[in-house]
Enzyme design. Structure first.
Site, mmCIF file in Angstrom:
data_model
loop_
_atom_site.group_PDB
_atom_site.id
_atom_site.type_symbol
_atom_site.label_atom_id
_atom_site.label_comp_id
_atom_site.label_asym_id
_atom_site.label_seq_id
_atom_site.Cartn_x
_atom_site.Cartn_y
_atom_site.Cartn_z
ATOM 1 N N GLU A 100 -12.414 5.098 1.008
ATOM 2 C CA GLU A 100 -12.437 6.203 1.951
ATOM 3 C C GLU A 100 -11.880 7.485 1.352
ATOM 4 O O GLU A 100 -11.007 7.466 0.495
ATOM 5 C CB GLU A 100 -11.614 5.803 3.178
ATOM 6 C CG GLU A 100 -12.139 4.498 3.712
ATOM 7 C CD GLU A 100 -11.533 4.113 5.025
ATOM 8 O OE1 GLU A 100 -11.911 3.068 5.540
ATOM 9 O OE2 GLU A 100 -10.686 4.849 5.536
ATOM 10 N N CYS A 133 -8.045 14.000 0.547
ATOM 11 C CA CYS A 133 -7.266 12.786 0.273
ATOM 12 C C CYS A 133 -8.217 11.768 -0.352
ATOM 13 O O CYS A 133 -9.216 11.398 0.271
ATOM 14 C CB CYS A 133 -6.691 12.291 1.590
ATOM 15 S SG CYS A 133 -5.795 10.749 1.462
ATOM 16 N N CYS A 140 -5.531 -2.894 -2.545
ATOM 17 C CA CYS A 140 -4.326 -2.595 -3.318
ATOM 18 C C CYS A 140 -3.513 -3.868 -3.489
ATOM 19 O O CYS A 140 -3.363 -4.642 -2.548
ATOM 20 C CB CYS A 140 -3.485 -1.536 -2.599
ATOM 21 S SG CYS A 140 -1.975 -1.105 -3.492
ATOM 22 N N CYS A 144 2.175 -3.665 0.548
ATOM 23 C CA CYS A 144 3.193 -3.229 1.522
ATOM 24 C C CYS A 144 2.763 -3.741 2.903
ATOM 25 O O CYS A 144 1.617 -3.513 3.314
ATOM 26 C CB CYS A 144 3.312 -1.704 1.517
ATOM 27 S SG CYS A 144 3.608 -1.029 -0.137
ATOM 28 N N CYS A 147 0.893 -1.547 5.614
ATOM 29 C CA CYS A 147 -0.246 -0.725 5.184
ATOM 30 C C CYS A 147 -1.548 -1.517 5.267
ATOM 31 O O CYS A 147 -1.642 -2.622 4.728
ATOM 32 C CB CYS A 147 0.005 -0.253 3.751
ATOM 33 S SG CYS A 147 -1.444 0.484 2.966
ATOM 34 N N GLY A 199 -5.360 2.486 -2.374
ATOM 35 C CA GLY A 199 -5.003 2.054 -3.714
ATOM 36 C C GLY A 199 -3.739 2.679 -4.260
ATOM 37 O O GLY A 199 -3.215 3.656 -3.723
ATOM 38 N N SER A 231 0.581 10.091 -5.271
ATOM 39 C CA SER A 231 1.571 9.350 -4.475
ATOM 40 C C SER A 231 1.618 7.922 -5.016
ATOM 41 O O SER A 231 0.597 7.257 -5.151
ATOM 42 C CB SER A 231 1.141 9.351 -3.010
ATOM 43 O OG SER A 231 1.988 8.500 -2.261
ATOM 44 N N SER A 253 6.771 6.828 -2.673
ATOM 45 C CA SER A 253 6.905 6.151 -1.374
ATOM 46 C C SER A 253 8.179 5.323 -1.381
ATOM 47 O O SER A 253 8.197 4.199 -1.861
ATOM 48 C CB SER A 253 5.691 5.246 -1.152
ATOM 49 O OG SER A 253 4.524 6.032 -1.149
ATOM 50 N N LEU A 254 9.237 5.902 -0.860
ATOM 51 C CA LEU A 254 10.548 5.239 -0.941
ATOM 52 C C LEU A 254 10.759 4.288 0.244
ATOM 53 O O LEU A 254 11.024 3.114 0.078
ATOM 54 C CB LEU A 254 11.638 6.315 -1.008
ATOM 55 C CG LEU A 254 12.992 5.857 -1.508
ATOM 56 C CD1 LEU A 254 12.921 5.211 -2.881
ATOM 57 C CD2 LEU A 254 13.971 7.031 -1.539
ATOM 58 N N ASN A 332 1.759 4.908 11.397
ATOM 59 C CA ASN A 332 0.474 4.828 12.097
ATOM 60 C C ASN A 332 0.179 3.367 12.379
ATOM 61 O O ASN A 332 -0.030 2.599 11.433
ATOM 62 C CB ASN A 332 -0.648 5.371 11.201
ATOM 63 C CG ASN A 332 -0.532 6.854 10.986
ATOM 64 O OD1 ASN A 332 -0.400 7.618 11.936
ATOM 65 N ND2 ASN A 332 -0.551 7.266 9.735
ATOM 66 N N CYS A 375 -2.730 8.313 7.176
ATOM 67 C CA CYS A 375 -2.263 7.487 6.070
ATOM 68 C C CYS A 375 -1.990 6.072 6.526
ATOM 69 O O CYS A 375 -1.435 5.844 7.584
ATOM 70 C CB CYS A 375 -0.991 8.068 5.486
ATOM 71 S SG CYS A 375 -1.347 9.509 4.537
HETATM 72 N N1 SAH Z 1 -0.480 3.738 -2.772
HETATM 73 C C1 SAH Z 1 0.145 4.989 -2.755
HETATM 74 C C2 SAH Z 1 -0.636 6.063 -2.014
HETATM 75 C C3 SAH Z 1 -1.342 5.708 -0.748
HETATM 76 S S1 SAH Z 1 -0.526 5.545 0.755
HETATM 77 C C4 SAH Z 1 1.538 4.891 -2.175
HETATM 78 O O1 SAH Z 1 1.877 3.878 -1.617
HETATM 79 O O2 SAH Z 1 2.281 5.860 -2.344
HETATM 80 C C5 SAH Z 1 0.169 7.142 1.190
HETATM 81 C C6 SAH Z 1 1.487 7.020 1.970
HETATM 82 O O3 SAH Z 1 1.257 6.455 3.290
HETATM 83 C C7 SAH Z 1 2.495 6.102 1.294
HETATM 84 O O4 SAH Z 1 3.774 6.673 1.373
HETATM 85 C C8 SAH Z 1 2.417 4.861 2.156
HETATM 86 O O5 SAH Z 1 3.560 4.061 2.048
HETATM 87 C C9 SAH Z 1 2.215 5.433 3.530
HETATM 88 N N2 SAH Z 1 1.659 4.494 4.509
HETATM 89 C C10 SAH Z 1 0.918 3.399 4.293
HETATM 90 N N3 SAH Z 1 0.596 2.819 5.467
HETATM 91 C C11 SAH Z 1 1.147 3.569 6.443
HETATM 92 C C12 SAH Z 1 1.129 3.510 7.869
HETATM 93 N N4 SAH Z 1 0.482 2.555 8.519
HETATM 94 N N5 SAH Z 1 1.784 4.468 8.548
HETATM 95 C C13 SAH Z 1 2.423 5.466 7.896
HETATM 96 N N6 SAH Z 1 2.461 5.579 6.568
HETATM 97 C C14 SAH Z 1 1.830 4.641 5.843
HETATM 98 FE FE1 SF4 Z 2 -0.804 -0.028 -1.789
HETATM 99 FE FE2 SF4 Z 2 0.282 2.331 -1.124
HETATM 100 FE FE3 SF4 Z 2 -0.650 0.668 0.755
HETATM 101 FE FE4 SF4 Z 2 1.581 0.039 -0.568
HETATM 102 S S1 SF4 Z 2 1.280 1.793 0.806
HETATM 103 S S2 SF4 Z 2 -0.129 -1.341 -0.144
HETATM 104 S S3 SF4 Z 2 1.091 0.829 -2.586
HETATM 105 S S4 SF4 Z 2 -1.863 1.683 -0.786
#
Ligand code: SAH
Ligand code: SF4
Length: 395
Positions: A100, A133, A140, A144, A147, A199, A231, A253-254, A332, A375
């Site tokens: 996407e 974006c 991925c 996480c 996600c 990813g 990111s 992404s901390l 989200n 996101c």
């Molecule tokens: N893989 C990379 C970039 C993609 S995600 C990463 O993890 O940084 C972009 C951001 O959205 C990251 O900080 C991720 O942790 C956050 N994210 C993922 N799922 C989410 C959700 N459901 N709600 C809010 N933020 C989310």
């Molecule tokens: Fe992968 Fe980023 Fe999603 Fe974590 S937040 S699973 S690193 S896409």
């Protein structure tokens, strides 16, 4: 003999350096790279025969051995009829996956380093700048748990033409808020590119670096290095490899300042704990030619998990000697996870602690949630369309 389309090399995925070495192998002089890059990326031309400042015999030769082919948009998803609503596009990849890409219009005429974080909107009518974006992998491996992409597991890496091709499509192929460009061609006014789609960009390192090179190249897209953001979940050795290789903005992404909780929320933390991550972030900042740069730390606000006042104080403490800003992302919701979004009050209180300690804090607007383009919602509904694999990528 004219090669079949499949065996021809796709020049859309070549950075300038890569194009120069490919041209050298074809005995074509280096200076032609500049003309080719301009035709492809500044004029959006896909047909070698139309490149009128190249000798005709060279155009024919290129036409026989190469193509310029962007990926296909298989679907445009835009359920939100509001003006300036984000638009989501499904892109078909060569591996038969769908990824996407989201185009996010910015109403503000004010410039921020990373427009996706911009909270204020302006009533001044400037030309609508947009943030694109983009995705780097189908699925991925990091996994996480909050996600939607992580829930999919890893399917495949995108090739460099599929990554660069997303910006090409965003500029030339999508009819949205177009503006007249100085070249006379209608272009979408994309001012920022963020690697925040599907990813983990740093687990597909070389194609992502080629894309960054081209996005910054003045003969191609000419974006400023502050306006291209990678990111990452924190792939420490790859952040190390970025030092001296690129100067794009880095968002990390901390999501937690505590290793135990971060092991759960961002499982790659088990391999690369917070102290190593923060050290390599400092090293990256030191490697940049401009010394006023900052890391953006992303922090998804999960109700009752990482949003307490004491966790805000811990966050302020561990980031104390890193030039940075903090981007709070209201969670989200995803049908694949049980987490809840922190309340507005909790997000406000959390950010107040950080602001009082002197940090710049932005809270991301939850735009695009109607089309699941916010996101972390990317890809959720297409899992069944892609072949799901487990987290086969070694992390
Ligand atoms: N893989 C990379 C970039 C993609 S995600 C990463 O993890 O940084 C972009 C951001 O959205 C990251 O900080 C991720 O942790 C956050 N994210 C993922 N799922 C989410 C959700 N459901 N709600 C809010 N933020 C989310
Ligand atoms: Fe992968 Fe980023 Fe999603 Fe974590 S937040 S699973 S690193 S896409």
């Amino acid at each position: 003999m004219n090669k079949s389309q499949e065996t021809k090399v796709n020049l859309l995925g070549y950075s300038r350096a890569e194009l120069i070495s490919w041209l050298a192998r074809q005995n074509i002089p280096k200076f032609r790279s500049k003309q080719l890059i301009k035709w492809i990326h500044q004029k959006g031309v896909l047909d070698f025969l139309s490149m009128t400042d190249l000798p005709y015999s060279m155009r024919e030769e290129l036409n026989e051995i190469a193509i310029i082919k962007p990926p296909l948009i298989s679907e445009e998803i835009n359920h939100d009829s509001q003006i300036n609503a984000p638009q989501k596009y499904l892109i078909s990849t060569s591996q038969n996956n769908k990824v996407e890409m989201v185009l996010i219009p910015q109403e503000s005429s004010k410039s921020s380093d990373n427009d996706i974080d911009e909270q204020k909107s302006s009533t001044r009518q400037a030309s609508i700048r947009q943030t694109l974006c983009i995705s780097t992998q189908a699925g991925c491996a990091v996994g996480c748990p909050f996600c939607a992409t992580g829930k999919q597991g890893f399917n495949s890496n995108l090739t460099s033409d599929e990554i660069i091709g997303q910006l090409w499509l965003g500029v030339y192929s999508i009819d949205s808020h177009k503006i007249k460009h100085h070249s006379g061609i209608d272009k979408n006014n994309i001012s920022n590119v963020v690697f925040m789609g599907m990813g983990e960009p740093l687990l597909n390192f070389e194609p992502v670096m080629s894309a960054c090179d081209l996005f910054l190249d003045d003969e191609a897209y000419g974006l400023s290095r502050r306006k291209v953001t990678i990111s990452t979940s924190g792939v420490v050795p790859m952040i190390d490899r970025m030092c001296g290789r690129t100067e794009v903005a880095l968002a990390v992404s901390l999501h937690s300042s505590d290793d135990e909780l971060r092991n759960e929320l961002v499982p790659i933390n088990k391999k690369y704990p917070i102290s190593d991550l923060l050290s390599v972030c400092k090293k990256y900042l030191k490697s940049l030619s401009q010394k006023d740069r900052q890391i953006t730390f992303e922090y998804t606000m999960l109700d009752g998990i990482n949003d307490s006042i004491s966790q805000a104080k811990d966050l302020a403490r561990i980031l104390a000697n890193i030039p940075c800003k903090i981007n709070l992302i209201p969670y989200n919701p995803s049908p694949f996870a049980d987490y809840k979004r922190s309340s507005d009050k909790k997000i406000y209180d959390f950010s107040s602690v950080l602001i009082n300690k002197g940090y710049i804090v932005t809270t991301r607007k939850t735009r695009g949630s109607k089309i699941k383009a916010a996101c972390g919602q990317l890809s959720g509904e297409i899992i069944s369309k892609s072949k799901q694999k487990s987290n086969v990528y070694k992390i």
